[in-house]
Design a protein around this motif. Structure first.
Motif, PDB file in Angstrom:
ATOM      1  N   VAL A  75     100.470  21.782 -24.911  1.00 31.82           N
ATOM      2  CA  VAL A  75      99.694  22.978 -25.253  1.00 31.82           C
ATOM      3  C   VAL A  75      98.284  22.821 -24.690  1.00 31.82           C
ATOM      4  CG1 VAL A  75      98.721  24.347 -27.144  1.00 31.82           C
ATOM      5  CG2 VAL A  75     101.035  23.414 -27.359  1.00 31.82           C
ATOM      6  N   VAL A  76      97.808  23.881 -24.027  1.00 30.57           N
ATOM      7  CA  VAL A  76      96.435  23.898 -23.513  1.00 30.57           C
ATOM      8  C   VAL A  76      95.651  24.931 -24.306  1.00 30.57           C
ATOM      9  CG1 VAL A  76      94.953  24.349 -21.509  1.00 30.57           C
ATOM     10  CG2 VAL A  76      97.195  23.254 -21.195  1.00 30.57           C
ATOM     11  N   ASP A  77      94.537  24.510 -24.878  1.00 31.24           N
ATOM     12  CA  ASP A  77      93.600  25.407 -25.552  1.00 31.24           C
ATOM     13  C   ASP A  77      92.228  25.109 -24.963  1.00 31.24           C
ATOM     14  OD1 ASP A  77      91.739  26.647 -27.251  1.00 31.24           O
ATOM     15  OD2 ASP A  77      93.034  26.445 -28.990  1.00 31.24           O
ATOM     16  N   ASP A  78      91.917  25.808 -23.877  1.00 29.34           N
ATOM     17  CA  ASP A  78      90.662  25.629 -23.153  1.00 29.34           C
ATOM     18  C   ASP A  78      90.506  24.169 -22.711  1.00 29.34           C
ATOM     19  OD1 ASP A  78      88.312  26.528 -21.970  1.00 29.34           O
ATOM     20  OD2 ASP A  78      87.111  26.149 -23.760  1.00 29.34           O
ATOM     21  N   ASP A  79      89.579  23.403 -23.297  1.00 24.19           N
ATOM     22  CA  ASP A  79      89.334  22.024 -22.866  1.00 24.19           C
ATOM     23  C   ASP A  79      90.134  20.997 -23.663  1.00 24.19           C
ATOM     24  OD1 ASP A  79      87.904  22.495 -25.196  1.00 24.19           O
ATOM     25  OD2 ASP A  79      86.161  21.318 -24.596  1.00 24.19           O
ATOM     26  N   LEU A  80      91.083  21.461 -24.476  1.00 23.02           N
ATOM     27  CA  LEU A  80      91.934  20.573 -25.260  1.00 23.02           C
ATOM     28  C   LEU A  80      93.375  20.678 -24.760  1.00 23.02           C
ATOM     29  CD1 LEU A  80      92.536  18.680 -27.669  1.00 23.02           C
ATOM     30  CD2 LEU A  80      92.723  20.746 -29.103  1.00 23.02           C
TER      31      LEU A  80
ATOM     32  N   ALA B  70      91.921  19.686 -11.619  1.00 21.59           N
ATOM     33  CA  ALA B  70      91.881  20.306 -10.284  1.00 21.59           C
ATOM     34  C   ALA B  70      91.290  21.706 -10.358  1.00 21.59           C
ATOM     35  CB  ALA B  70      93.280  20.338  -9.675  1.00 21.59           C
ATOM     36  N   LEU B  71      91.610  22.449 -11.409  1.00 25.46           N
ATOM     37  CA  LEU B  71      91.041  23.802 -11.589  1.00 25.46           C
ATOM     38  C   LEU B  71      89.532  23.763 -11.768  1.00 25.46           C
ATOM     39  CD1 LEU B  71      93.604  25.526 -13.984  1.00 25.46           C
ATOM     40  CD2 LEU B  71      93.085  26.191 -11.628  1.00 25.46           C
ATOM     41  N   ARG B  72      89.057  22.719 -12.414  1.00 25.65           N
ATOM     42  CA  ARG B  72      87.639  22.601 -12.726  1.00 25.65           C
ATOM     43  C   ARG B  72      86.832  21.928 -11.619  1.00 25.65           C
ATOM     44  NH1 ARG B  72      86.549  21.811 -18.679  1.00 25.65           N
ATOM     45  NH2 ARG B  72      88.156  23.006 -19.718  1.00 25.65           N
ATOM     46  N   ALA B  73      87.531  21.339 -10.643  1.00 27.81           N
ATOM     47  CA  ALA B  73      86.841  20.608  -9.579  1.00 27.81           C
ATOM     48  C   ALA B  73      86.020  21.564  -8.724  1.00 27.81           C
ATOM     49  CB  ALA B  73      87.845  19.870  -8.710  1.00 27.81           C
ATOM     50  N   PRO B  74      84.840  21.139  -8.325  1.00 23.90           N
ATOM     51  CA  PRO B  74      84.045  21.985  -7.438  1.00 23.90           C
ATOM     52  C   PRO B  74      84.750  22.194  -6.107  1.00 23.90           C
ATOM     53  CG  PRO B  74      82.991  19.827  -7.743  1.00 23.90           C
ATOM     54  CD  PRO B  74      84.211  19.870  -8.602  1.00 23.90           C
TER      55      PRO B  74
ATOM     56  N   ALA C 216      82.868  20.576 -20.675  1.00 30.96           N
ATOM     57  CA  ALA C 216      83.221  20.218 -19.298  1.00 30.96           C
ATOM     58  C   ALA C 216      84.202  19.050 -19.257  1.00 30.96           C
ATOM     59  CB  ALA C 216      81.963  19.875 -18.497  1.00 30.96           C
ATOM     60  N   ILE C 217      84.333  18.326 -20.365  1.00 34.64           N
ATOM     61  CA  ILE C 217      85.258  17.191 -20.442  1.00 34.64           C
ATOM     62  C   ILE C 217      86.566  17.673 -21.058  1.00 34.64           C
ATOM     63  CG2 ILE C 217      85.684  14.916 -21.452  1.00 34.64           C
ATOM     64  CD1 ILE C 217      82.624  14.534 -21.561  1.00 34.64           C
ATOM     65  N   ILE C 218      87.665  17.416 -20.383  1.00 33.89           N
ATOM     66  CA  ILE C 218      88.977  17.737 -20.948  1.00 33.89           C
ATOM     67  C   ILE C 218      89.321  16.657 -21.964  1.00 33.89           C
ATOM     68  CG2 ILE C 218      91.452  17.909 -20.445  1.00 33.89           C
ATOM     69  CD1 ILE C 218      90.543  18.998 -17.654  1.00 33.89           C
ATOM     70  N   LYS C 219      89.722  17.092 -23.142  1.00 32.98           N
ATOM     71  CA  LYS C 219      90.156  16.172 -24.173  1.00 32.98           C
ATOM     72  C   LYS C 219      91.668  16.223 -24.217  1.00 32.98           C
ATOM     73  CE  LYS C 219      86.844  18.098 -25.197  1.00 32.98           C
ATOM     74  NZ  LYS C 219      85.804  18.685 -24.348  1.00 32.98           N
ATOM     75  N   GLY C 220      92.324  15.082 -24.004  1.00 30.51           N
ATOM     76  CA  GLY C 220      93.770  14.990 -24.042  1.00 30.51           C
ATOM     77  C   GLY C 220      94.197  14.164 -25.240  1.00 30.51           C
TER      78      GLY C 220
ATOM     79  N   TYR D 131      82.799  11.477 -16.900  1.00 33.88           N
ATOM     80  CA  TYR D 131      84.239  11.572 -17.105  1.00 33.88           C
ATOM     81  C   TYR D 131      84.696  13.021 -17.108  1.00 33.88           C
ATOM     82  CZ  TYR D 131      84.411   6.624 -18.028  1.00 33.88           C
ATOM     83  OH  TYR D 131      84.342   5.269 -17.886  1.00 33.88           O
ATOM     84  N   GLY D 132      85.786  13.271 -16.382  1.00 33.64           N
ATOM     85  CA  GLY D 132      86.390  14.599 -16.376  1.00 33.64           C
ATOM     86  C   GLY D 132      87.344  14.785 -17.527  1.00 33.64           C
ATOM     87  N   ALA D 133      87.879  13.674 -18.056  1.00 38.04           N
ATOM     88  CA  ALA D 133      88.828  13.740 -19.161  1.00 38.04           C
ATOM     89  C   ALA D 133      88.735  12.483 -20.018  1.00 38.04           C
ATOM     90  CB  ALA D 133      90.254  13.897 -18.644  1.00 38.04           C
ATOM     91  N   VAL D 134      88.985  12.667 -21.306  1.00 34.91           N
ATOM     92  CA  VAL D 134      89.093  11.573 -22.261  1.00 34.91           C
ATOM     93  C   VAL D 134      90.439  11.742 -22.946  1.00 34.91           C
ATOM     94  CG1 VAL D 134      88.215  10.575 -24.406  1.00 34.91           C
ATOM     95  CG2 VAL D 134      86.606  11.341 -22.647  1.00 34.91           C
ATOM     96  N   ILE D 135      91.272  10.700 -22.894  1.00 37.14           N
ATOM     97  CA  ILE D 135      92.628  10.759 -23.431  1.00 37.14           C
ATOM     98  C   ILE D 135      92.778   9.818 -24.619  1.00 37.14           C
ATOM     99  CG2 ILE D 135      95.056  10.226 -22.941  1.00 37.14           C
ATOM    100  CD1 ILE D 135      94.501  11.085 -20.035  1.00 37.14           C
ATOM    101  N   VAL D 136      93.350  10.357 -25.705  1.00 34.21           N
ATOM    102  CA  VAL D 136      93.757   9.538 -26.846  1.00 34.21           C
ATOM    103  C   VAL D 136      95.269   9.417 -26.750  1.00 34.21           C
ATOM    104  CG1 VAL D 136      93.695   9.218 -29.334  1.00 34.21           C
ATOM    105  CG2 VAL D 136      91.865  10.513 -28.209  1.00 34.21           C
ATOM    106  N   PRO D 137      95.786   8.216 -26.435  1.00 30.62           N
ATOM    107  CA  PRO D 137      97.225   8.059 -26.199  1.00 30.62           C
ATOM    108  C   PRO D 137      98.049   8.037 -27.486  1.00 30.62           C
ATOM    109  CG  PRO D 137      96.142   5.960 -25.951  1.00 30.62           C
ATOM    110  CD  PRO D 137      95.050   6.973 -26.221  1.00 30.62           C
ATOM    111  N   SER D 138      99.345   7.906 -27.298  1.00 36.86           N
ATOM    112  CA  SER D 138     100.277   7.877 -28.423  1.00 36.86           C
ATOM    113  C   SER D 138     100.337   6.479 -29.031  1.00 36.86           C
ATOM    114  CB  SER D 138     101.654   8.326 -27.937  1.00 36.86           C
ATOM    115  OG  SER D 138     102.210   7.357 -27.071  1.00 36.86           O
ATOM    116  N   GLY D 139     101.391   6.222 -29.793  1.00 34.98           N
ATOM    117  CA  GLY D 139     101.540   4.929 -30.439  1.00 34.98           C
ATOM    118  C   GLY D 139     100.587   4.801 -31.618  1.00 34.98           C
TER     119      GLY D 139
END
Length: 194
Positions: A161-166, A187-191, A113-117, A75-83
């Motif tokens: 707000v972006v703080d590195d991988d968060l 996209a920035l992190r893609a090879p 390496a995983i973006i946390k959203g 996984y490139g990203a893991v998202i915790v949604p709202s609600g």
């Protein structure tokens, strides 16, 4: 197709914010991303969750429980949604143990390496593991300002707000800005092809 083939995990439970989840389903795919909705299945093959605003049904058949190290790294990203998703996911059977979803999120945070959203009330899921946000810049829903500060996070009064991988966002209504930022970060992190 800026994130072609990249996998994005979105954690799910009942009382999700329908416009946000439907937006992720389409927006990430539009850029070539592969969206996976993950939950705690409680031994079931699938669970149908209901949305918060319109009680819309949403079926999930993938679990984050028992996900191996190499599976998570896909996984490139893991998202915790709202609600209320995060609040429901932080339930634990044993009060002396971390909730399975919090353990999963901690594992994701351990891999830069995983973006946390985390958007809006999603920060509730980080409450049992405050070290993952301690000292980090973030925004949350105004109702969670005290929670973020109690976890040692640094509140920034911006919509995203972006703080590195968060990557954090203020409310579910900012999901379009949040998704765009995650796409940009992926996209920035893609090879790059040589």
């Amino acid at each position: 197709m800026r994130i072609e083939g990249q996998k994005i995990a979105v954690l799910m439970e009942s009382d999700f914010y329908e416009p946000e989840i439907l937006y992720y389903q389409r927006r990430f795919a539009e850029e070539g991303g592969e969206v996976h909705f993950l939950t705690r299945l409680w031994g079931n093959d699938r669970i149908v969750f209901r949305g918060h605003e319109y009680r819309m049904p949403f079926e999930v058949d993938e679990s984050f429980e028992d996900m191996g190290e190499y599976d998570l790294k896909e996984y490139g990203a893991v998202i915790v949604p709202s609600g209320i998703v995060a609040d429901r996911l932080r339930y634990t059977d044993d009060v002396d143990k971390l909730p399975p979803a919090a353990l999963f999120l901690r594992r994701a945070f351990a891999d830069p390496a995983i973006i946390k959203g985390i958007i809006c009330h999603g920060m509730w899921l980080a409450a049992p593991i405050p070290s993952v946000v301690r000292g980090r810049r973030a925004v949350v829903h105004n109702n969670l300002l005290g929670d973020l500060r109690n976890m040692g996070g640094v509140y920034i009064d911006e919509d995203v707000v972006v703080d590195d991988d968060l990557v954090t966002a203020r409310t579910g209504n900012h999901c379009h800005l949040f998704a765009r930022t995650i796409i940009d970060q992926l996209a920035l992190r893609a090879p790059r092809n040589a």
